[in-house]
Design an enzyme around this catalytic site. Structure first.
Site, short mmCIF file in Angstrom:
data_model
loop_
_atom_site.label_atom_id
_atom_site.label_comp_id
_atom_site.label_asym_id
_atom_site.label_seq_id
_atom_site.Cartn_x
_atom_site.Cartn_y
_atom_site.Cartn_z
N ASP A 13 0.86 -1.17 0.00
CA ASP A 13 0.00 0.00 0.00
C ASP A 13 0.91 1.23 0.00
O ASP A 13 2.09 1.16 0.35
CB ASP A 13 -0.94 -0.01 1.21
CG ASP A 13 -2.25 0.71 0.93
OD1 ASP A 13 -2.26 1.58 0.04
OD2 ASP A 13 -3.25 0.40 1.58
N GLU A 64 -17.20 9.98 4.67
CA GLU A 64 -16.73 8.60 4.89
C GLU A 64 -15.89 8.20 3.68
O GLU A 64 -16.39 8.01 2.59
CB GLU A 64 -17.90 7.64 5.11
CG GLU A 64 -18.98 7.64 4.06
CD GLU A 64 -19.94 6.47 4.21
OE1 GLU A 64 -19.71 5.56 5.02
OE2 GLU A 64 -20.95 6.48 3.49
#
Length: 755
Positions: free
Chosen positions: A275, A507
């Protein structure tokens, strides 16, 4: 004539052989990707190898290696790379329970991705970030807690559903489901299973937190199954390791995860990518603190099996080699894998050899793909409540008393979710409803969490190239609405369609916001924001029929809304055609069939601590209290009756579970039949039930019956063996439950003994 033809063919063969003889082995497309990778590896210097191990790899001109970037996005459409079709959010698509449509959508996504890449190369443009052939999707972490802001990227809270849908995405992106795949050694694209493993927030803690003391059963039965399915069944070509630590080691530096489980136990041979910035977390102050410096961090990641870094820390690998932290031979293992990948995607070969380069640019954002987006947006909408107010009437008399309201009604970017592309046009809920209902009145009424909002008014209506109409919205600046003002605007309305919920601006991945109820991209409360709750209650008390359209990427607690609203539709983030799809559903042109891929809890008190990764009390599989809406739940405008459930062992050693589904209502519609298992005598820490199959019926007319068959293979009975602490196909007595949701009242039960 025959001899002359043979002579010509012989000359042609000699010509080809002569040309091949002039090629270096890695340039010879008739060799395997492994053979070519081995040859090219032998010609690279240490510094060149290291350059290739970073997501943005520069060209190596002396060997004819073009620039390359491993980082592209296709979460629900080609992302961050200009014009593309934007499909509904992944959590929404999971609600469709429609494998066939999901396959068609990701085939469309991969078509657009290949066409865009081919066009850029043929125009002589450098292929940079987001423009390549390696796509970092799907996200298959289970959505264990509704507060996780990135849960909308997943396919829900169930490991089987994530694995099944994730596998469809992988095969469609990589081209494995298409006839062309059998005739070519080239992959259409590379897909990536992420984030491996045990990863689902909190976002603010991900660079430093350590998941430890996790029960082995939770690891193997909940967090790993979807990844195992993508590796062993779907043949995913990349796996992305996660940010946080697991049992003390960062996931991108975990021998247990990347070597023992992924490669040794599952036999994975593909690439592992980090990542972005995850390797830097190994040593940077205030983060994991497991490495002394940048070279040590880079070496640890490589030795653990991370082949490609998203970030800048692998630039220190030459120093790590020189001081003995890692050897060049150990780097070669990773470089060989990534070179093989580039050969498998045709990166070093002429377009004439790669059939995927023939996909025309006309597919990008085309009408057929927009129709797929609209169909999925319809299928993913879940009808949660309906007292009879839906479907609405579109005739002149019926629509005269309808008003549209709410912060998401005219917000186009809300529909895009996160990791989106750029649609040619987005149909907002207001636009979709006005296209069917005419000039119904509209009021913003509030922001997501505040009465102060950007007031938007309807401007001119224009016609687009395809003949559809587009609303021009006028931004009138910020305005603080009052309840008195809202009631005055709604005075003549009999029915208010309130389009609210939450927003992907709140979100998402590490969002920066100070809005109440949200923190760092996650949610601190799952309750509907109070400002919207108050408006809905006010409208209800004023005698209005209230249709609440909840747009969200996660479950919302709606206990008060069950009283204040006549109908509730969970619309998720519905993509570029979301407005048309919503109108189709509310007006009855499409009968809703979506089912919840996550549990809707009653309130915050039912949630365990967010940073506790134990599965006890989480999701429908382990929660034992009273829910608002269970996993798999969804209403229809018609009714269905299930009967005559049977389970038979077929000739292949699998079980065929059949059940009759009859449309007993007045409208045609689809039902989603779900199959759950429970092992009798399981220990107390086992799941109450767990999904092992599902099937959508065809479109059933009133009175029509269909016998649905769901097959259970022996592999579906892989269960936790507590005596030996291992997952295996476990003999014993099982309850087979078939029905329309995970709730006991909606299931019909059989019992079988697995020998």
């Amino acid at each position: 004539m025959k001899n002359r033809r043979i002579f010509i063919l012989t000359l042609a063969a000699i010509s080809v052989m002569s040309a091949s003889a002039q090629l270096l082995p890695y340039q010879n497309a008739s060799l395997t990707a492994d053979e070519r990778a081995d040859d090219l590896l032998s010609r690279l210097t240490l510094e060149e190898k290291v350059k290739l191990m970073r997501n943005g790899s520069p060209a190596i001109d002396r060997l004819g290696i073009p620039a390359w970037d491993w980082w592209s996005e296709a979460l629900h459409g080609v992302g961050r790379n200009g014009l593309s079709t934007t499909f509904p959010s992944c959590i929404g698509m999971a609600a469709s329970f429609d494998d066939a449509l999901l396959d068609r959508i990701y085939t469309a996504v991969s078509d657009e991705a290949r066409a865009k890449n081919t066009q850029m190369r043929r125009e002589g443009k450098k292929i940079g970030r987001y423009q390549g052939l390696s796509f970092w999707t799907p996200t298959i972490n289970i959505f264990r807690d509704p507060r996780w802001g990135r849960g909308q990227e997943s396919y829900g809270e169930d490991p089987y559903l994530n694995g099944r849908m994730g596998s469809i995405v992988v095969r469609a992106l990589q081209g494995q489901n298409l006839p062309e795949a059998a005739a070519t050694p080239y992959y259409k694209l590379y897909a990536c299973a992420k984030h491996f493993a045990v990863h689902s927030g909190p976002e603010k803690l991900r660079h430093a937190m350590n998941v430890e003391n996790l029960p082995a059963r939770d690891l193997w039965e909940s967090y790993l199954p979807a990844f195992k399915m993508l590796v062993k069944q779907a043949g995913v070509k990349e796996v992305m390791c996660a940010y946080q630590r697991f049992e003390g080691d960062p996931c991108c530096g975990s021998n247990r995860l990347l070597q023992h489980i992924l490669r040794d136990e599952w036999g994975y041979e593909g690439l592992v990518v980090s990542d972005c910035g995850a390797v830097g977390d190994f040593w940077q102050p205030g983060r994991h603190g497991v490495s002394a410096d940048k070279p040590a961090a880079a070496a640890k990641a490589v030795l653990s099996g991370t082949d490609v870094e998203c970030g800048a820390h692998y630039g220190a690998l030459p120093d790590a080699v020189r001081r003995g932290d890692v050897s060049e031979e150990q780097l070669n293992v990773s470089v060989r894998r990534l070179l093989k990948g580039r050969f498998e995607m045709g990166n070093l070969d002429a377009d004439s050899l790669v059939p995927w380069t023939r996909i025309p640019t006309s597919v990008i954002g085309c009408k057929a793909h927009k129709e797929l987006a609209r169909q999925m947006a319809r299928e993913q909408m879940v009808l949660l409540k309906n007292d009879g107010v839906l479907p609405l009437s579109a005739d002149k008399k019926g629509r005269s008393g309808i008003m549209v309201m709410g912060p998401n009604a005219a917000d186009s970017t809300m529909l895009w979710g996160i990791y989106f592309g750029q649609p040619s046009h987005t149909v907002t809920p207001l636009e979709g409803l006005r296209a069917r209902l005419g000039d119904v009145p509209y009021l913003t009424a509030c922001d997501i969490t505040s009465m102060t909002a950007k007031e938007r008014a309807i401007g001119a209506t224009t016609e687009t190239a395809d003949g559809s109409t587009t609303l021009q919205m006028v931004d009138k600046g910020e305005h603080t609405f009052t309840i008195k003002e809202i009631l005055k605007a709604a005075k003549r309305a009999k029915t208010v369609i309130f389009v609210g919920g939450i927003s992907p601006n709140l979100e998402r991945e590490e969002a920066r916001t100070d809005a109440k109820g949200f923190d760092g991209g996650d949610r601190t409360s799952i309750e509907l924001p109070q400002v919207q709750r108050d408006i809905l209650q006010t409208l209800h008390k004023a005698g209005k029929k209230v249709v609440f359209v909840c747009c969200s990427g996660s479950a919302v607690a709606l206990v008060p809304e069950m009283e204040s609203c006549n109908a509730i539709v969970e619309a998720w983030y519905a993509g570029e055609q979301g407005g048309h799809a919503l109108a189709d559903v509310l007006l009855g042109d499409y009968n809703p069939s979506g089912k919840l891929p996550v549990t809707f809890y009653r309130d915050d008190s039912q949630l365990p601590p967010f940073d506790d990764y134990r599965m006890s009390g989480r999701t429908y599989r382990f929660f034992r209290g009273e829910l608002l809406f269970p996993f798999g739940y969804g209403l229809s405008y018609t009714t269905f009756e299930l009967a005559n459930e049977q389970c038979r062992l077929n000739q292949k050693g699998a079980y065929d579970v059949t059940i009759d589904v009859t449309n007993t209502g007045q409208r045609e519609g689809n039902e989603v039949v779900q199959l759950y298992l429970h092992r009798q005598g399981d220990t107390a820490d086992g799941p109450v039930k767990t999904l092992r199959g599902y099937a959508r019926t065809r479109l059933l007319k009133p009175g029509e019956k269909q016998t649905v068959t769901i097959q259970l293979s022996r592999a579906d009975f892989e269960w936790w063996d507590a005596a030996h602490s291992v997952m295996r196909i476990l003999p014993g007595r099982y309850d087979v439950m078939v029905g329309t949701s995970s709730a006991d009242k909606d299931l019909r039960k059989l019992s079988i003994t697995l020998p």
